[in-house]
Design a protein around this motif. Structure first.
Motif, short mmCIF file in Angstrom:
data_model
loop_
_atom_site.label_atom_id
_atom_site.label_comp_id
_atom_site.label_asym_id
_atom_site.label_seq_id
_atom_site.Cartn_x
_atom_site.Cartn_y
_atom_site.Cartn_z
N SER A 86 -42.17 -3.83 12.08
CA SER A 86 -43.49 -3.67 12.68
C SER A 86 -43.76 -4.67 13.80
CB SER A 86 -44.58 -3.79 11.61
OG SER A 86 -44.51 -5.06 10.99
N GLU A 87 -43.16 -5.83 13.74
CA GLU A 87 -43.42 -6.87 14.74
C GLU A 87 -42.38 -6.88 15.87
OE1 GLU A 87 -46.21 -8.73 14.67
OE2 GLU A 87 -46.77 -7.59 12.88
N LEU A 88 -41.38 -6.03 15.79
CA LEU A 88 -40.34 -6.03 16.81
C LEU A 88 -40.86 -5.37 18.10
CD1 LEU A 88 -37.16 -5.09 14.73
CD2 LEU A 88 -37.95 -7.35 15.44
N PRO A 89 -40.46 -5.92 19.25
CA PRO A 89 -40.90 -5.33 20.52
C PRO A 89 -40.35 -3.92 20.69
CG PRO A 89 -39.27 -7.05 20.92
CD PRO A 89 -39.58 -7.07 19.45
N ARG A 90 -41.14 -3.08 21.34
CA ARG A 90 -40.78 -1.68 21.52
C ARG A 90 -40.69 -1.31 23.00
NH1 ARG A 90 -40.43 1.22 16.46
NH2 ARG A 90 -41.29 -0.21 14.94
N ARG A 91 -39.86 -0.33 23.26
CA ARG A 91 -39.79 0.25 24.61
C ARG A 91 -40.97 1.22 24.77
NH1 ARG A 91 -33.78 2.57 24.75
NH2 ARG A 91 -33.27 1.49 22.84
N PRO A 92 -41.24 1.65 25.99
CA PRO A 92 -42.32 2.63 26.18
C PRO A 92 -42.13 3.91 25.36
CG PRO A 92 -41.67 1.70 28.29
CD PRO A 92 -40.70 1.18 27.26
N SER A 93 -40.88 4.25 25.06
CA SER A 93 -40.60 5.45 24.26
C SER A 93 -40.97 5.27 22.79
CB SER A 93 -39.12 5.81 24.36
OG SER A 93 -38.33 4.79 23.76
N GLY A 94 -41.20 4.01 22.37
CA GLY A 94 -41.51 3.74 20.96
C GLY A 94 -40.31 3.21 20.19
N ARG A 95 -39.13 3.35 20.76
CA ARG A 95 -37.93 2.82 20.09
C ARG A 95 -37.95 1.30 20.17
NH1 ARG A 95 -34.46 5.67 17.79
NH2 ARG A 95 -32.78 4.18 18.04
N ILE A 96 -37.30 0.69 19.20
CA ILE A 96 -37.22 -0.77 19.16
C ILE A 96 -36.38 -1.25 20.34
CG2 ILE A 96 -36.38 -2.74 17.83
CD1 ILE A 96 -36.95 -1.05 15.31
N ASP A 97 -36.83 -2.34 20.96
CA ASP A 97 -36.10 -2.95 22.07
C ASP A 97 -34.67 -3.23 21.64
OD1 ASP A 97 -36.17 -4.46 24.74
OD2 ASP A 97 -35.46 -6.00 23.32
N LEU A 104 -31.72 -7.79 14.70
CA LEU A 104 -31.96 -7.31 13.34
C LEU A 104 -30.65 -6.85 12.72
CD1 LEU A 104 -33.96 -6.41 11.08
CD2 LEU A 104 -34.03 -4.20 12.25
N PHE A 105 -29.85 -6.12 13.48
CA PHE A 105 -28.57 -5.63 12.97
C PHE A 105 -27.68 -6.79 12.55
CE2 PHE A 105 -24.11 -4.68 13.62
CZ PHE A 105 -23.96 -3.62 12.73
N ALA A 106 -27.59 -7.84 13.38
CA ALA A 106 -26.72 -8.98 13.06
C ALA A 106 -27.16 -9.64 11.75
CB ALA A 106 -26.75 -9.99 14.20
N GLN A 107 -28.47 -9.76 11.56
CA GLN A 107 -28.99 -10.37 10.32
C GLN A 107 -28.64 -9.51 9.10
OE1 GLN A 107 -33.28 -10.58 10.16
NE2 GLN A 107 -33.22 -10.56 7.94
N ALA A 126 -27.50 0.74 7.09
CA ALA A 126 -27.62 2.07 7.71
C ALA A 126 -28.89 2.15 8.55
CB ALA A 126 -27.62 3.16 6.63
N ARG A 127 -29.98 1.62 8.03
CA ARG A 127 -31.24 1.62 8.80
C ARG A 127 -31.10 0.76 10.05
NH1 ARG A 127 -34.60 4.99 8.84
NH2 ARG A 127 -36.41 3.64 8.85
N ALA A 128 -30.42 -0.38 9.93
CA ALA A 128 -30.23 -1.27 11.09
C ALA A 128 -29.36 -0.58 12.14
CB ALA A 128 -29.62 -2.60 10.65
N TYR A 129 -28.31 0.13 11.69
CA TYR A 129 -27.49 0.90 12.63
C TYR A 129 -28.38 1.91 13.37
CZ TYR A 129 -22.64 -0.38 11.40
OH TYR A 129 -21.44 -1.02 11.24
N ASP A 130 -29.23 2.59 12.62
CA ASP A 130 -30.10 3.59 13.23
C ASP A 130 -31.03 2.95 14.26
OD1 ASP A 130 -31.17 6.28 13.43
OD2 ASP A 130 -32.95 5.48 12.43
N TYR A 131 -31.64 1.83 13.91
CA TYR A 131 -32.53 1.16 14.86
C TYR A 131 -31.76 0.70 16.10
CZ TYR A 131 -36.05 0.96 11.16
OH TYR A 131 -36.96 1.28 10.19
#
Length: 156
Positions: A86-97, A104-107, A126-131
């Motif tokens: 919820s706190e991660l920055p987003r692109r104009p499309s709504g996807r996570i930066d 997030l993936f590395a963590q 799997a969720r991190a891969y998707d993001y």
């Protein structure tokens, strides 16, 4: 939330019904071609009959995977282990930066590496891969999470 779930279920049911209707029509046309006789119509009829069979298989596999993923998502939510984006920055499309998704993936990957046989870690990976935009690895890792969770349930 419940209203959103109802909309999704109704939409899925409508799509499955429409596909079912289409598969019946396609099957009838395949049988009509076979009844015509002759090499070409029979060959085409067999080919046309294979399409609804393939379509039903795809629908069943897709729905089954969706139910399995939803089951895992509910368990993760109940355990309070869902990734908080919820706190991660987003692109104009709504996807996570992209950079934020990569961090997030590395963590999450380091958590998974510490215990790769835990379905919860595989689900979160799997969720991190998707993001991060890697849908192929997300699907593969989610299948692994489903298998690990099923094995855990079978063990008791």
């Amino acid at each position: 939330m419940k209203n959103d779930v109802t909309k999704v279920v109704v939409t899925i049911a409508a799509i499955v019904l429409a596909l079912g209707f289409y598969f019946v029509l396609l099957g009838q046309r395949g049988l009509d071609l076979i009844r015509e006789g002759g090499v070409a119509p029979i060959g085409l009829g067999i080919g046309v009959l294979l399409l609804p069979v393939l379509g039903v298989w795809i629908v069943v596999v897709t729905l089954r995977a969706g139910f399995q993923h939803q089951h895992l998502a509910q368990r993760i939510a109940d355990e309070g282990l869902e990734l908080d984006v919820s706190e991660l920055p987003r692109r104009p499309s709504g996807r996570i930066d992209r950079d934020a998704a990569d961090q997030l993936f590395a963590q999450v990957k380091s958590e998974w590496e510490a215990d790769p046989d835990n379905w919860r870690n595989s689900y979160r990976l799997a969720r991190a891969y998707d993001y991060a935009g890697d849908r192929g690895r997300a699907r593969d890792t989610m299948r692994r999470a489903v298998a690990l969770e099923q094995a855990e349930r079978e063990r008791g």
